[in-house]
Design an enzyme around this catalytic site. Structure first.
Site, mmCIF file in Angstrom:
data_model
loop_
_atom_site.group_PDB
_atom_site.id
_atom_site.type_symbol
_atom_site.label_atom_id
_atom_site.label_comp_id
_atom_site.label_asym_id
_atom_site.label_seq_id
_atom_site.Cartn_x
_atom_site.Cartn_y
_atom_site.Cartn_z
ATOM 1 C CB THR A 128 21.174 14.798 -13.382
ATOM 2 O OG1 THR A 128 21.802 13.588 -13.170
ATOM 3 C CG2 THR A 128 22.141 15.641 -13.928
ATOM 4 C CE LYS A 163 26.266 10.946 -11.371
ATOM 5 N NZ LYS A 163 24.684 10.626 -11.125
ATOM 6 C CB SER A 181 28.905 4.795 -15.044
ATOM 7 O OG SER A 181 27.797 4.626 -14.681
ATOM 8 C CG ASP A 220 24.323 12.528 -14.916
ATOM 9 O OD1 ASP A 220 23.633 12.836 -16.100
ATOM 10 O OD2 ASP A 220 24.146 11.591 -14.426
ATOM 11 N N GLY A 249 23.579 10.618 -6.193
ATOM 12 C CA GLY A 249 23.954 9.397 -6.404
ATOM 13 C C GLY A 249 23.771 8.796 -7.834
ATOM 14 N N GLY A 270 21.984 6.005 -10.254
ATOM 15 C CA GLY A 270 21.000 4.948 -10.369
ATOM 16 C C GLY A 270 20.308 4.868 -8.999
ATOM 17 C CG ASN A 314 11.044 13.995 -13.508
ATOM 18 O OD1 ASN A 314 10.037 15.051 -13.909
ATOM 19 N ND2 ASN A 314 12.065 13.585 -13.755
#
Length: 271
Positions: A16, A37, A41, A51, A113, A115, A172
């Site tokens: 995100t 998105k 969840s 997100d 996406g 996960g 990251n």
């Protein structure tokens, strides 16, 4: 190509953050890009800390909620499980229709996406199945530290098997940037063994402020003092987020090969 799919090796790897920064960077350069998105969840669609809301604030444009996030569930579970518990049937066609609705209004759509690639979104349908149907090139966001080579290579292997072009990998460090001696060698290993470029490493970008969203109290109408306090809390949240975005954008420009992403958006496929 008409967009990009931002996927990850796992949940919490920074998808995100990267997608939001990318959309903001593109729009600042006059590129008509908007976020989406696919399924969320852990937060309702209107939750300011979710997100989808984070992506929308980055875009700075108005996007219909049903197109921005076709499905959103409060339960912090895999989307398919969260949908079952909410009594909702997730339909791939609705997600694809939302994407097409955005494409009719905007030049590019950056889809995030949920996960990793094998996360179930409905029955036996996985995130990678949605990616295959959309036909967009992918950027894989992964942790930069120990263990990421295995997770990233497995993700790349699946994407290649499904015929999904990969623009590259973005590593990251996460919100804390804790020292990890493996992080210096991992990009080279991923490029050599995975056959795709590592576009860059975000070394110190945090996940951004996610305080409890200010809410008006329920019951009697709020008095003037309460309204002013609410407005001040909301302004503080937005100012903090804006400060984060400026610092993070500078990091993005310095550390990531954004030209490769622009080329993919303009029609050059990844590997």
């Amino acid at each position: 190509m008409s967009g990009l799919f931002v996927t990850g090796t796992d949940t919490g790897v920074g998808k995100t953050v990267f997608a939001a920064l990318l959309v903001r960077w593109l729009r600042r350069r006059g590129v008509d890009a908007v976020p989406m998105k696919a399924v969320q969840s852990g937060a309702a669609a209107e939750d300011p800390a979710g997100d989808a809301a984070r992506l929308l604030r980055a875009a700075g444009v108005t996007v219909p909620k049903e197109a921005l996030v076709p499905y959103a569930f409060r339960a912090p579970l895999a989307p398919a499980v969260a949908a079952d518990k909410a009594g909702v049937r997730v339909e791939l066609g609705r997600i694809l229709a939302a994407y097409q609705a955005l494409r009719r209004r905007h030049r590019h759509v950056v889809v995030e996406g949920a996960g990793g690639l094998m996360v179930p979104i409905a029955g036996d349908i996985l995130i990678v199945d949605l990616m295959e149907r959309l036909g967009l090139p992918a950027v894989v966001v992964a942790r930069s530290g120990l263990g990421t080579v295995n997770h990233t290579l497995l993700s790349l292997h699946l994407l290649r098997a499904r015929g999904i072009p990969v623009v590259g990998v973005v590593l990251n460090d996460g919100p804390h940037g804790e020292p990890d001696p493996s992080a210096e060698d991992n990009p080279r290993l991923i490029e050599r063994l995975g056959g795709v470029p590592v576009l860059g490493r975000l070394r110190t970008v945090p996940e951004g402020p996610k305080p409890d969203a200010p809410r008006m109290p329920s019951g009697a109408p709020p008095d003037r003092a309460t309204e002013e306090a609410f407005g001040e809390a909301e302004r503080t949240l937005r100012e903090a987020e804006a400060a984060f975005d400026e610092a993070a954008l500078a990091m993005l420009e310095a550390e990531v090969d954004l030209s490769a992403i622009v080329r993919a958006l303009e029609g050059r496929e990844g590997r």
